[in-house]
Design a protein around this motif. Structure first.
Motif, PDB file in Angstrom:
ATOM      1  N   ARG A 160       0.972  -1.202   0.259  1.00  0.00           N
ATOM      2  CA  ARG A 160      -0.120  -0.088   0.071  1.00  0.00           C
ATOM      3  C   ARG A 160       0.883   1.376   0.182  1.00  0.00           C
ATOM      4  O   ARG A 160       1.699   1.584   0.841  1.00  0.00           O
ATOM      5  CB  ARG A 160      -1.052  -0.009   1.317  1.00  0.00           C
ATOM      6  N   ILE A 161       0.683   2.212  -1.083  1.00  0.00           N
ATOM      7  CA  ILE A 161       1.762   3.257  -1.122  1.00  0.00           C
ATOM      8  C   ILE A 161       0.829   4.525  -1.282  1.00  0.00           C
ATOM      9  O   ILE A 161      -0.302   4.634  -1.889  1.00  0.00           O
ATOM     10  CB  ILE A 161       2.567   3.215  -2.535  1.00  0.00           C
ATOM     11  N   TRP A 162       1.078   5.542  -0.476  1.00  0.00           N
ATOM     12  CA  TRP A 162       0.416   6.523  -0.314  1.00  0.00           C
ATOM     13  C   TRP A 162       1.335   7.886  -1.058  1.00  0.00           C
ATOM     14  O   TRP A 162       2.701   7.685  -0.929  1.00  0.00           O
ATOM     15  CB  TRP A 162       0.390   7.301   1.113  1.00  0.00           C
ATOM     16  N   LEU A 163       0.809   8.596  -2.129  1.00  0.00           N
ATOM     17  CA  LEU A 163       1.519   9.572  -2.861  1.00  0.00           C
ATOM     18  C   LEU A 163       1.098  10.750  -2.662  1.00  0.00           C
ATOM     19  O   LEU A 163      -0.264  11.010  -2.700  1.00  0.00           O
ATOM     20  CB  LEU A 163       1.156   9.039  -4.494  1.00  0.00           C
ATOM     21  N   PHE A 164       1.851  11.798  -2.665  1.00  0.00           N
ATOM     22  CA  PHE A 164       1.474  12.997  -2.644  1.00  0.00           C
ATOM     23  C   PHE A 164       2.717  14.013  -3.677  1.00  0.00           C
ATOM     24  O   PHE A 164       3.903  13.612  -3.720  1.00  0.00           O
ATOM     25  CB  PHE A 164       1.986  13.795  -1.389  1.00  0.00           C
ATOM     26  N   PRO A 165       1.822  15.263  -4.378  1.00  0.00           N
ATOM     27  CA  PRO A 165       3.021  15.714  -5.178  1.00  0.00           C
ATOM     28  C   PRO A 165       3.848  16.695  -4.501  1.00  0.00           C
ATOM     29  O   PRO A 165       3.682  17.070  -3.323  1.00  0.00           O
ATOM     30  CB  PRO A 165       2.147  16.629  -6.001  1.00  0.00           C
ATOM     31  N   TRP A 166       5.019  17.030  -5.348  1.00  0.00           N
ATOM     32  CA  TRP A 166       6.159  17.881  -4.712  1.00  0.00           C
ATOM     33  C   TRP A 166       5.520  19.310  -4.024  1.00  0.00           C
ATOM     34  O   TRP A 166       6.028  19.724  -3.182  1.00  0.00           O
ATOM     35  CB  TRP A 166       6.947  18.183  -6.043  1.00  0.00           C
ATOM     36  N   GLU A 167       4.647  19.684  -4.796  1.00  0.00           N
ATOM     37  CA  GLU A 167       3.939  21.034  -4.431  1.00  0.00           C
ATOM     38  C   GLU A 167       3.653  20.938  -2.990  1.00  0.00           C
ATOM     39  O   GLU A 167       3.356  21.943  -2.328  1.00  0.00           O
ATOM     40  CB  GLU A 167       2.896  21.423  -5.432  1.00  0.00           C
ATOM     41  N   GLN A 168       3.215  19.813  -2.389  1.00  0.00           N
ATOM     42  CA  GLN A 168       2.530  19.630  -1.158  1.00  0.00           C
ATOM     43  C   GLN A 168       3.904  19.690   0.105  1.00  0.00           C
ATOM     44  O   GLN A 168       3.762  18.922   1.294  1.00  0.00           O
ATOM     45  CB  GLN A 168       1.639  18.824  -0.977  1.00  0.00           C
ATOM     46  N   SER A 169       5.021  19.626  -0.369  1.00  0.00           N
ATOM     47  CA  SER A 169       6.054  19.187   0.595  1.00  0.00           C
ATOM     48  C   SER A 169       6.149  20.019   1.859  1.00  0.00           C
ATOM     49  O   SER A 169       6.330  19.594   2.836  1.00  0.00           O
ATOM     50  CB  SER A 169       7.407  19.588  -0.153  1.00  0.00           C
ATOM     51  N   ASP A 170       5.624  21.583   1.708  1.00  0.00           N
ATOM     52  CA  ASP A 170       5.592  22.185   2.980  1.00  0.00           C
ATOM     53  C   ASP A 170       4.471  21.883   4.164  1.00  0.00           C
ATOM     54  O   ASP A 170       4.825  21.742   5.344  1.00  0.00           O
ATOM     55  CB  ASP A 170       5.362  23.768   2.454  1.00  0.00           C
ATOM     56  N   LEU A 171       3.409  21.424   3.417  1.00  0.00           N
ATOM     57  CA  LEU A 171       2.379  20.916   4.337  1.00  0.00           C
ATOM     58  C   LEU A 171       2.888  19.424   4.758  1.00  0.00           C
ATOM     59  O   LEU A 171       2.385  18.927   5.697  1.00  0.00           O
ATOM     60  CB  LEU A 171       1.118  20.600   3.244  1.00  0.00           C
ATOM     61  N   MET A 172       3.841  18.868   4.202  1.00  0.00           N
ATOM     62  CA  MET A 172       4.284  17.678   4.661  1.00  0.00           C
ATOM     63  C   MET A 172       5.364  17.900   5.713  1.00  0.00           C
ATOM     64  O   MET A 172       5.975  16.594   6.145  1.00  0.00           O
ATOM     65  CB  MET A 172       4.953  16.886   3.516  1.00  0.00           C
ATOM     66  N   TYR A 173       5.385  19.044   5.929  1.00  0.00           N
ATOM     67  CA  TYR A 173       6.614  19.129   6.998  1.00  0.00           C
ATOM     68  C   TYR A 173       7.909  18.601   6.652  1.00  0.00           C
ATOM     69  O   TYR A 173       8.721  17.934   7.129  1.00  0.00           O
ATOM     70  CB  TYR A 173       6.225  18.560   8.472  1.00  0.00           C
ATOM     71  N   LYS A 174       8.269  18.873   5.361  1.00  0.00           N
ATOM     72  CA  LYS A 174       9.545  18.420   4.866  1.00  0.00           C
ATOM     73  C   LYS A 174      10.793  18.960   5.524  1.00  0.00           C
ATOM     74  O   LYS A 174      10.778  20.125   5.883  1.00  0.00           O
ATOM     75  CB  LYS A 174       9.590  18.895   3.356  1.00  0.00           C
ATOM     76  N   LEU A 175      11.658  18.240   6.017  1.00  0.00           N
ATOM     77  CA  LEU A 175      13.070  18.834   6.524  1.00  0.00           C
ATOM     78  C   LEU A 175      13.903  19.338   5.703  1.00  0.00           C
ATOM     79  O   LEU A 175      14.202  18.688   4.653  1.00  0.00           O
ATOM     80  CB  LEU A 175      13.485  17.620   7.219  1.00  0.00           C
ATOM     81  N   PRO A 176      14.132  20.721   5.796  1.00  0.00           N
ATOM     82  CA  PRO A 176      15.170  21.321   4.776  1.00  0.00           C
ATOM     83  C   PRO A 176      16.571  20.461   4.748  1.00  0.00           C
ATOM     84  O   PRO A 176      16.707  19.866   5.848  1.00  0.00           O
ATOM     85  CB  PRO A 176      15.224  22.468   5.388  1.00  0.00           C
ATOM     86  N   TYR A 177      16.874  20.570   3.460  1.00  0.00           N
ATOM     87  CA  TYR A 177      18.160  19.494   3.307  1.00  0.00           C
ATOM     88  C   TYR A 177      18.260  18.131   3.564  1.00  0.00           C
ATOM     89  O   TYR A 177      19.222  17.436   3.559  1.00  0.00           O
ATOM     90  CB  TYR A 177      19.313  20.246   3.986  1.00  0.00           C
ATOM     91  N   ASN A 178      16.955  17.601   3.306  1.00  0.00           N
ATOM     92  CA  ASN A 178      16.669  16.282   3.690  1.00  0.00           C
ATOM     93  C   ASN A 178      15.536  15.897   2.574  1.00  0.00           C
ATOM     94  O   ASN A 178      14.973  16.736   1.848  1.00  0.00           O
ATOM     95  CB  ASN A 178      16.144  16.035   4.991  1.00  0.00           C
ATOM     96  N   PHE A 179      15.356  14.792   2.467  1.00  0.00           N
ATOM     97  CA  PHE A 179      14.396  14.125   1.473  1.00  0.00           C
ATOM     98  C   PHE A 179      13.279  13.406   1.985  1.00  0.00           C
ATOM     99  O   PHE A 179      12.675  12.468   1.171  1.00  0.00           O
ATOM    100  CB  PHE A 179      15.292  13.555   0.242  1.00  0.00           C
ATOM    101  N   HIS A 180      12.876  13.676   3.206  1.00  0.00           N
ATOM    102  CA  HIS A 180      11.940  12.983   3.874  1.00  0.00           C
ATOM    103  C   HIS A 180      11.057  14.111   4.707  1.00  0.00           C
ATOM    104  O   HIS A 180      11.692  15.214   5.144  1.00  0.00           O
ATOM    105  CB  HIS A 180      12.292  11.906   4.734  1.00  0.00           C
ATOM    106  N   SER A 181      10.237  13.588   5.293  1.00  0.00           N
ATOM    107  CA  SER A 181       9.166  14.571   6.375  1.00  0.00           C
ATOM    108  C   SER A 181       9.364  14.223   7.774  1.00  0.00           C
ATOM    109  O   SER A 181       9.834  13.043   8.206  1.00  0.00           O
ATOM    110  CB  SER A 181       7.859  14.555   5.863  1.00  0.00           C
ATOM    111  N   LEU A 182       8.995  15.133   8.559  1.00  0.00           N
ATOM    112  CA  LEU A 182       9.137  14.983  10.039  1.00  0.00           C
ATOM    113  C   LEU A 182       8.217  13.722  10.724  1.00  0.00           C
ATOM    114  O   LEU A 182       8.489  13.390  11.735  1.00  0.00           O
ATOM    115  CB  LEU A 182       8.944  16.350  10.586  1.00  0.00           C
ATOM    116  N   ILE A 183       7.096  13.790   9.883  1.00  0.00           N
ATOM    117  CA  ILE A 183       6.173  13.085  10.458  1.00  0.00           C
ATOM    118  C   ILE A 183       5.878  11.521   9.916  1.00  0.00           C
ATOM    119  O   ILE A 183       6.250  11.331   8.745  1.00  0.00           O
ATOM    120  CB  ILE A 183       4.756  13.622  10.333  1.00  0.00           C
TER     121      ILE A 183
END
Length: 292
Positions: A160-183
């Motif tokens: 099961r895979i959940w997918l989200f577009p790049w444009e939602q990176s900030d809503l995803m709590y993306k860690l700067p200088y990383n390629f994954h989110s905080l949550i």
């Protein structure tokens, strides 16, 4: 958080795929990307893998929550490939194999997979990777560092895979200088991370023989519904912007982050968390203003 089922299709013409899915970066489950008559579907099983590579040592990965401040998590142990297959066959476990390239160890296995190339030659057939996981294991929410398009084909088990577009990176709590989110999306805390309420993504459940197309730069959170394994191949980024992002991530960003983490340790991580929350608050405000 809203999730829309990913469309399933077969007999998609290359022109249709490129125009309707790859160009606009829209995911799709292809039921015949790998030819159902490919020898892999008959030859491959755990007993066969044990026979050809059971003695090989493999790095085993566990939960990635503890390594949230790292580009990639560290292995938690080492075992033989045979013992690992016995483990995931016998019980649920969070243990995974990350980028274990059995197809490089036994390159003749690449001939067991026959593709229906809907990309008109864009896929890198010579660079496949295999992923193994136990029932209940997960791969944290992330984007691929090289920004490639990914085609992931399930051969055994269900993902099961959940997918989200790049444009939602900030809503995803993306860690700067990383390629994954905080949550951890499976245990989303909407009070602590309110921006998650506005995520608008897709959910794909892929069964044996099916291939999920993940567009360049898209977030994906992978859950093993059962034990199993898959093979992924890539296509290089389409636009010059995506290619630049991939190059910058590989050559500059990850090395900069590693250096800063060594120098400033926990202070660097705390700084990144602060920035991720600040950006999420701005994105949340924009969403609320848009709905007024």
């Amino acid at each position: 958080m809203k999730l829309t089922p990913v469309k399933r299709s077969e007999n998609v013409a290359p022109e249709e795929f490129l125009q309707d899915f790859m160009k606009p970066c829209k995911p799709i489950i292809l039921k015949d990307f790998v030819d159902p008559k490919s020898p892999a579907f008959e030859k491959w099983n755990y007993d066969y893998f044990k026979q050809i590579a059971g003695e090989k040592k493999v790095n085993v990965y566990g939960s990635e929550i503890e390594s949230i401040d790292r580009v990639a998590s560290k292995p938690i142990g080492e075992t033989t490939f045979s013992d690992y297959l016995d483990l995931i066959s016998s019980k649920a476990t969070e243990h995974r194999l990350f980028l274990f390239n059995l197809l490089s160890i036994k390159p003749e296995m690449k001939n067991d997979i026959q593709y229906k190339d809907v990309t008109k030659g864009k896929i890198l057939k010579w660079l496949p990777f295999m992923f193994f996981g136990g029932k209940g294991s997960i791969t944290r929410n992330h984007i691929d560092i090289d920004m490639s398009h990914v085609f992931i084909t399930q051969f055994q088990g269900i993902k099961r895979i959940w997918l989200f577009p790049w444009e939602q990176s900030d809503l995803m709590y993306k860690l700067p200088y990383n390629f994954h989110s905080l949550i951890n999306l499976q245990e989303a805390d909407y009070e602590k991370f309110p921006a998650l309420k506005y995520l608008n993504g897709y959910e794909a459940v892929i069964n044996p023989g099916e291939t999920l197309y993940i567009p360049s730069g898209w977030w994906h959170y992978i859950q093993y519904e059962t034990e199993g394994y898959s093979v992924s191949i890539r296509a290089l980024p389409s636009s010059w912007l995506e290619k630049w992002r991939g190059f910058k991530n590989l050559v500059v960003i990850r090395h900069f982050d590693n250096a800063m983490r060594k120098i400033f340790k926990e202070k660097w991580f705390n700084y990144k968390v602060k920035i991720a929350n600040k950006r999420a608050q701005k994105a949340l405000k924009r969403q609320k203003n848009f709905q007024i």
